[in-house]
Design a protein around this motif. Structure first.
Motif, PDB file in Angstrom:
ATOM      1  N   LYS A 269      -2.934  10.611  -1.639  1.00 40.12           N
ATOM      2  CA  LYS A 269      -3.523   9.418  -2.398  1.00 40.12           C
ATOM      3  C   LYS A 269      -2.958   8.290  -2.087  1.00 40.12           C
ATOM      4  O   LYS A 269      -1.569   8.293  -2.180  1.00 40.12           O
ATOM      5  CB  LYS A 269      -3.833   9.833  -3.995  1.00 40.12           C
ATOM      6  N   SER A 270      -3.465   6.954  -2.021  1.00 42.56           N
ATOM      7  CA  SER A 270      -2.672   5.774  -1.616  1.00 42.56           C
ATOM      8  C   SER A 270      -3.035   4.967  -2.859  1.00 42.56           C
ATOM      9  O   SER A 270      -4.196   5.069  -3.211  1.00 42.56           O
ATOM     10  CB  SER A 270      -2.705   5.292  -0.303  1.00 42.56           C
ATOM     11  N   PHE A 271      -2.454   3.827  -2.783  1.00 39.49           N
ATOM     12  CA  PHE A 271      -3.105   2.832  -3.774  1.00 39.49           C
ATOM     13  C   PHE A 271      -2.316   1.531  -3.373  1.00 39.49           C
ATOM     14  O   PHE A 271      -0.961   1.529  -2.903  1.00 39.49           O
ATOM     15  CB  PHE A 271      -2.804   3.146  -5.306  1.00 39.49           C
ATOM     16  N   TYR A 272      -2.997   0.350  -3.798  1.00 42.85           N
ATOM     17  CA  TYR A 272      -2.485  -0.914  -3.386  1.00 42.85           C
ATOM     18  C   TYR A 272      -1.712  -1.348  -4.655  1.00 42.85           C
ATOM     19  O   TYR A 272      -2.230  -0.986  -5.852  1.00 42.85           O
ATOM     20  CB  TYR A 272      -3.717  -1.841  -3.189  1.00 42.85           C
ATOM     21  N   GLN A 273      -0.546  -2.061  -4.839  1.00 37.97           N
ATOM     22  CA  GLN A 273       0.063  -2.639  -5.597  1.00 37.97           C
ATOM     23  C   GLN A 273       0.528  -3.962  -5.475  1.00 37.97           C
ATOM     24  O   GLN A 273       1.230  -4.279  -4.363  1.00 37.97           O
ATOM     25  CB  GLN A 273       1.398  -1.770  -5.943  1.00 37.97           C
TER      26      GLN A 273
ATOM     27  N   LYS B  50       0.773  -1.066   0.079  1.00 39.45           N
ATOM     28  CA  LYS B  50      -0.029   0.205  -0.054  1.00 39.45           C
ATOM     29  C   LYS B  50       0.868   1.320   0.138  1.00 39.45           C
ATOM     30  O   LYS B  50       1.810   1.425   0.951  1.00 39.45           O
ATOM     31  CB  LYS B  50      -0.889   0.005   1.126  1.00 39.45           C
TER      32      LYS B  50
END
Length: 158
Positions: free
Chosen positions: A65-69, A56
């Motif tokens: 902003k965050s994102f899962y990878q 994350k």
């Protein structure tokens, strides 16, 4: 904000933007986060080793902003261990966090949270960890979370 080359356990890493504020209210930087993870590595690595990692990422800190990878980035260093997991629709190459250098590299990618699989490389379809997530909903006081945690502990102690 520059970049710095460091050697961690014999592996060279390029660390970037260490001064970037990751927790502006507290004054903690990306460099502080990397230092923290490195310092707790003896305790965290046994729980990450040989488990595919879902990252994350928070490239602009906790308030950005965050994102899962899931996929290991193409720019990953050649020494980083990975595992290709075949899926019904696609295959995904996951990062593994097997040593201090891998941990530092992952955190340098802006990973505040690391989510290891509940199973390990040798038996991906057979979880050997269990997670009970007791995050309180809005309006729930923390004493209620403690009460639920103790009830769960009581059940597990049977």
């Amino acid at each position: 904000m520059g970049s710095y080359n460091v050697v961690v356990k014999g592996k060279t890493l390029e660390l970037t933007n260490l001064e970037k504020e990751f927790w502006p209210e507290k004054g903690f930087s990306k460099g502080d986060l990397i230092k923290y993870y490195f310092e707790v590595s003896p305790w965290i690595l046994p729980h990450l080793r040989d488990r595919p990692i879902v990252m994350k990422r928070y490239p602009d800190g906790i308030e950005g902003k965050s994102f899962y990878q899931k996929r290991c980035p193409e720019h990953a260093p050649p020494w980083l261990d990975t595992i290709l997991v075949e899926g019904s629709e696609e295959s995904i190459n996951y990062c593994l966090c097997n040593d201090e250098a891998a941990l530092v590299w992952l955190i340098n990618q802006g990973c505040i949270e690391l989510h290891p699989w509940l199973s390990s490389v040798g038996s991906l379809s057979e979880p050997d960890f269990m997670v009970l997530d007791l995050d309180p909903s809005e309006g729930v006081v923390f004493s209620q979370v403690i009460e639920v945690a103790l009830a769960v502990k009581g059940c597990l102690d049977l």
